[in-house]
Scaffold this motif. Structure first.
Motif, short mmCIF file in Angstrom:
data_model
loop_
_atom_site.label_atom_id
_atom_site.label_comp_id
_atom_site.label_asym_id
_atom_site.label_seq_id
_atom_site.Cartn_x
_atom_site.Cartn_y
_atom_site.Cartn_z
N ILE A 140 -4.48 -1.31 -0.39
CA ILE A 140 -4.23 0.06 0.07
C ILE A 140 -3.24 0.07 1.21
O ILE A 140 -3.12 1.05 1.95
CB ILE A 140 -5.55 0.73 0.51
N LEU A 141 -2.49 -1.04 1.36
CA LEU A 141 -1.53 -1.16 2.44
C LEU A 141 -0.13 -0.77 1.99
O LEU A 141 0.33 -1.16 0.91
CB LEU A 141 -1.50 -2.60 2.97
N TYR A 142 0.56 -0.02 2.84
CA TYR A 142 1.92 0.45 2.54
C TYR A 142 2.81 0.27 3.76
O TYR A 142 2.35 0.36 4.91
CB TYR A 142 1.90 1.93 2.13
N VAL A 143 4.10 0.05 3.49
CA VAL A 143 5.10 0.07 4.56
C VAL A 143 5.66 1.48 4.63
O VAL A 143 6.17 2.01 3.64
CB VAL A 143 6.23 -0.94 4.30
N ILE A 211 9.12 1.58 11.81
CA ILE A 211 8.59 1.02 10.56
C ILE A 211 7.15 0.60 10.86
O ILE A 211 6.87 0.03 11.92
CB ILE A 211 9.40 -0.20 10.09
N ALA A 212 6.25 0.89 9.95
CA ALA A 212 4.85 0.56 10.18
C ALA A 212 4.15 0.15 8.89
O ALA A 212 4.57 0.53 7.80
CB ALA A 212 4.12 1.74 10.83
N VAL A 213 3.07 -0.61 9.04
CA VAL A 213 2.19 -0.95 7.93
C VAL A 213 0.88 -0.20 8.16
O VAL A 213 0.25 -0.36 9.21
CB VAL A 213 1.91 -2.47 7.84
N LEU A 214 0.48 0.61 7.18
CA LEU A 214 -0.73 1.41 7.29
C LEU A 214 -1.49 1.42 5.97
O LEU A 214 -0.88 1.34 4.90
CB LEU A 214 -0.41 2.85 7.68
N PRO A 215 -2.82 1.56 6.02
CA PRO A 215 -3.62 1.68 4.81
C PRO A 215 -3.84 3.15 4.46
O PRO A 215 -3.67 4.04 5.31
CB PRO A 215 -4.94 1.02 5.20
N GLN A 216 -4.26 3.41 3.23
CA GLN A 216 -4.78 4.71 2.88
C GLN A 216 -6.17 4.86 3.52
O GLN A 216 -6.86 3.87 3.71
CB GLN A 216 -4.90 4.86 1.35
N ILE A 308 -6.31 9.49 -3.41
CA ILE A 308 -6.91 8.75 -4.53
C ILE A 308 -5.88 8.12 -5.49
O ILE A 308 -6.03 6.95 -5.87
CB ILE A 308 -7.91 9.64 -5.30
N PRO A 309 -4.81 8.84 -5.89
CA PRO A 309 -3.84 8.20 -6.80
C PRO A 309 -3.18 6.97 -6.21
O PRO A 309 -2.62 6.15 -6.96
CB PRO A 309 -2.82 9.33 -7.04
N ASN A 310 -3.22 6.81 -4.89
CA ASN A 310 -2.58 5.67 -4.24
C ASN A 310 -3.58 4.68 -3.64
O ASN A 310 -3.17 3.78 -2.90
CB ASN A 310 -1.63 6.17 -3.14
N CYS A 311 -4.85 4.85 -3.95
CA CYS A 311 -5.88 3.97 -3.38
C CYS A 311 -6.21 2.78 -4.27
O CYS A 311 -7.06 1.96 -3.90
CB CYS A 311 -7.16 4.78 -3.10
N ASN A 312 -5.59 2.70 -5.43
CA ASN A 312 -5.80 1.55 -6.32
C ASN A 312 -7.28 1.29 -6.60
O ASN A 312 -7.76 0.16 -6.49
CB ASN A 312 -5.16 0.29 -5.73
N ILE A 313 -8.00 2.37 -6.94
CA ILE A 313 -9.42 2.26 -7.27
C ILE A 313 -9.56 1.69 -8.67
O ILE A 313 -9.01 2.23 -9.63
CB ILE A 313 -10.10 3.64 -7.17
N VAL A 314 -10.27 0.59 -8.81
CA VAL A 314 -10.37 -0.14 -10.07
C VAL A 314 -11.80 -0.59 -10.32
O VAL A 314 -12.68 -0.44 -9.47
CB VAL A 314 -9.44 -1.37 -10.08
N PHE A 315 -12.02 -1.17 -11.49
CA PHE A 315 -13.28 -1.86 -11.79
C PHE A 315 -12.93 -3.13 -12.52
O PHE A 315 -12.50 -3.12 -13.67
CB PHE A 315 -14.22 -0.98 -12.63
#
Length: 353
Positions: A140-143, A211-216, A308-315
């Protein structure tokens, strides 16, 4: 027990730095009875077997953290509240990992959604009394950039990047991606670490360029507040480009107590089936999931719907889970063995149905 809990609390500080019915009777004949004296043939016995009785519901206590790692189970929580779930669930939403650690160790919680690197730490500290059953959240990390042009990892050379999670997954994962792209984390750029994600968000928005690194969901919140802040790179995608072993950048997983599992395997497998269906439903309808997120006091509805579309929720379970996690744990171990409990987890750590 006090000694065990003390060890667990110390270990979790590493994590905190970053997150039937039978056959129907025959219908009466509409034809008149035959006058023939030949006896009628006996009706054939029904070959249908009675359906099995519904499985008895088990009581399962589930804990999760506020944030993306809880979103995948919203459908299970909704069914549990409505009384339509396959088991009787009690859910607890915690603010931090250390609120869950002690309860797993003492048996107050049966199942938990936790940061992926916390799972092997608990496994080692409890001497194998927990297993990982599924990966539920990828990276959930993005630059993010503000008035800066960044379209690749190479563009970070010589730049200053603000981040959080020093000494934890965000740092180790970011450094690994940098190294795989030929950048020395110590000399190829400057990384300024803050203690909290909120500090990074504030610093990014208050700067003229940064520039930063942040999570959802902080990414969603910041980009909604400041139109000059853009998402430049998805570190999950950058990880996928950098590896060739099938591993994934994973931030969340499902763990289960082995003692509970030994007595409730069928019930737990039903939970996993419900969880998988829930993940599919959450990803298919973020608006409905957002409402549930707010209802269960996880993330406000408007933020959750956009995030949610960018949280990479999986199973991911079984062999897929094991392959995805093993390489990830190797990266963390190479960076800091304590981040995975001092040694890599063995095969018994991974639950398979």
């Amino acid at each position: 027990m006090k000694k065990t809990l003390a060890c667990l609390m110390a270990a979790v500080m590493i994590v905190l730095a970053f997150t039937g019915c039978g056959a129907a009777p025959a219908e009466p004949s509409s034809q008149p009875e035959s006058s023939s004296s030949v006896p009628a043939e006996e009706p054939a016995e029904s070959s249908s077997e009675p359906a099995e009785a519904p499985a008895e519901k088990a009581d399962i206590r589930v804990a999760a953290l506020k944030g993306p790692t809880s979103l995948g189970m919203l459908g299970v929580m909704e069914a549990g509240e409505a009384g339509t779930a396959a088991n009787n669930y009690t859910f607890e939403i915690a603010a931090a990992p250390d609120d869950i650690v002690g309860k797993i160790a003492t048996g107050e919680v049966d199942v938990a959604a936790v940061p992926t690197n916390l799972a092997p730490v608990l496994y080692q500290k409890t001497e194998g009394k927990v297993q990982m059953a599924a990966i539920n959240t990828l990276g959930i990390l993005y630059v993010l950039t503000k008035n800066e042009e960044v379209s690749s990892i190479a563009d970070l050379a010589g730049k200053t990047v603000i981040s959080s999670g020093q000494g934890a997954v965000p740092e180790y994962a970011f450094n690994y991606i940098l190294e795989k792209n030929g950048l020395d984390p110590a000399a190829g750029l400057t990384v300024e670490y803050k203690s909290e994600h909120s500090e990074v968000a504030s610093a990014l928005m208050s700067a003229e360029s940064a520039i930063a690194v942040l999570p959802q969901p902080f990414v969603t919140q910041v980009t909604a507040k400041d139109a000059n802040v853009k998402t430049a790179l998805d570190l999950t995608a950058e990880w996928d480009k950098a590896v060739d072993d099938g591993s994934v950048l994973s931030m969340g997983c499902i763990i289960v107590r082995t003692d509970f599992l030994a007595e409730n395997k069928e019930a737990f497998d039903r939970f996993l089936d419900e969880y998988k269906a829930s993940v599919e439903a959450v990803n298919a309808d973020p608006a409905h999931a957002g409402g549930l997120s707010e209802h269960f006091d996880i993330i406000p509805a408007a933020v959750a719907e956009k995030a949610i579309p960018n949280c990479n929720i999986v199973f991911m379970e079984g062999d897929e889970m094991k392959q995805a996690a093993a390489g990830f744990y190797q990266v963390l171990f190479d960076a800091n063995p304590k981040s995975v409990g001092g040694k890599l987890p063995d095969d018994a750590f991974y639950y398979s149905r």
